[in-house]
Every structure is written in C-alpha cells, then in structure tokens.
Enzyme design. Sequence first.
Site, PDB file in Angstrom:
ATOM      1  CG  ASP A 160       0.683  -7.955  -4.108  1.00  0.00           C
ATOM      2  OD1 ASP A 160       1.166  -8.976  -3.578  1.00  0.00           O
ATOM      3  OD2 ASP A 160      -0.155  -7.231  -3.542  1.00  0.00           O
ATOM      4  CE  LYS A 223      -3.057  -5.037  -4.407  1.00  0.00           C
ATOM      5  NZ  LYS A 223      -1.592  -4.924  -4.223  1.00  0.00           N
ATOM      6  CE  LYS A 259      -2.956  -6.221  -0.912  1.00  0.00           C
ATOM      7  NZ  LYS A 259      -1.497  -6.213  -1.238  1.00  0.00           N
TER       8      LYS A 259
END
Length: 314
Positions: A160, A223, A259
């Site tokens: 990430d 995300k 996400k």
Amino acid sequence: MTTEHHDHACGCHHDQKPEPQKSKYEEALSKYNLDIDDQAVKDAVRTIIAEKVHENDTPEVKRFLFGSIELTTLKTTDSDASVMAFTERVNRFDSTYPDLPHVATVCVYPCFAEIVKDTLEVDGVEIACVSGSFPSSQALIEVKVAETALALKDGATEIDIVMPVGKFLSGDYEGVSDDISELKQVCGEHAMKVILETGDLVTARNIKTASIIAMYSGADYIKTSTGKEKVSATPEAVYVMCQAIKEYYDQTGIQIGLKPAGGINTVMDAVIYYTIVKEVLGEKWLSNKWFRLGTSRLANMLLSEITGQETKFF
C-alpha cells in the site's frame, strides 16, 4: 500536383511530431468526464443510502464484510512482540471460528513483514505493508523504492503506497504518475494499492482525476485514506472512486480493486460502502479480492453482530 505535394509535406510534418506526445495520463484524462458536481454526488449517495442499504443489512453481508477486512496495526508503539501477538490472533481465529471467513489481510509497517510471515499460519491471508514513506509519501523516490523492495523481500504479498498528494494538488500529474509507475515496477506481480488521501483532495473532480491517474500508472487497487489525516473515508469519496473504476473498466477491460480505509467506525459504515460498490460496480466486485476494508476496530464489531454477543477477539 499541389495536393500530392501537400500530402507528402504533411506526411513528413507528422513524422517529425511537432506536438509533444500526450502522456499516458493526459490521454487517459481526456476520455473521462471530470466535470462532476459535488452536490450531485451527495444527492446520489443519499439516495443509495435511503433506498438500498436496508436490504444489505443482513448476516450474510456481515460475514462477507468480515472476510474483506484488512486487519491493520500501524501504531507508533508497534513492536515485534505486539505484531506477533496480533498475527497469532488471526491464527487462533481460524480454529475458534471455523465457520467464519478469515480476514483478507494483515497490514503492517515494512519492518514487521518478516514477523508476520514467520507467524502467520492461515492460508489465504495476504501480508500487506504500507510503504513509500507512509503516511506522508514525502521522501525521495530512491527511499520509497528501497523500502518497497525490502518489504517484498521480507514477505509482503501486497503493498500500500500513498500518492504524492502535494504533487497532485500543485498540478504535477506527471510527477504523481512517475512515482506510482516506478513503485509498481518494484511490486511486479504483487498487488499495489494506491492511497489517494481523499480527505485532502476535497472535491469530487480531484478524487476522480487522482483515481484515473493512479489506475493508469499501475495501481491494482485504489484506497481512500491512510487514516492519519483529519478526514478519512467518506461515502461520497467511495462513490466517486467506484465511478472511476467502472469507467476505467469500460475503457480498458482491466478490473481494479477498491479499499475504503480510515474512519470506518461502525458496522453500518461498512454496509454503506458495500452497498455503494454493489450499486455502482455490481456483483463482479463483491469478493474479498476486489473489495477490502482497511480497519481493525470493525473486526470486533462485526464479530459481535455475527455471533450475537459482545466479542473482543482482536
């Protein structure tokens, strides 16, 4: 004669490429509708919540959501011992609740990747590391590359990263794109999630633009947030990101995951995100591969609702 001459000249002219070639992201952005009205987004989200959420407020959806959780610990106080204990709870969950899905992922800082890899015993749980100078993304690209490569070497199966928000807000889309592309090269086959930090982007137009740049530059997931800024995930941001993912899929045939993370404080928050994904993206995204929730707080809340009793397992 003159037309022939003109065609020939024109041909040469084009061969010399007088106009700079549009970059990948400029090319991409021109294909999308970026004139999005923030109020229209609010209204659309309000309608979805009013009309659709109740039908997803079910035990089945809650079980599904549990299996989409990225169980996260990103504290200043994390240590080898605490991360090991954290991971052992995931192992123990599997035998304590054999009928429930396990969480999708354990998410930690890169320095703990090896501990998680050595401790985790449950098949199918990914090891995600936040990398690239999380949460600010303010570091030299060489540092981001090294950190990402080391996380993968130590056992991370997913990465990430945070989009360089300062570059984005100052209009340096090329710099943003280069950063993401370079880190995706390091990740190779490993899934890379790009955190847009939607609370700092403020407008629907910015969120959609950032989503498209991230996807075209190599993001496998987009995300919402790090959870470290004042504003984290919101239904409006998730709605806009879902629209961008859908349009990107229609343009390219490439499926990108989503996400929501940060500020997911209640089971109802999670059910709302599920509903938005279902309404905008459809069933194809309703799997724990394509839909993840970055949270730790939610695990116990969902577990309590699923089992019907107050449970503090994690």
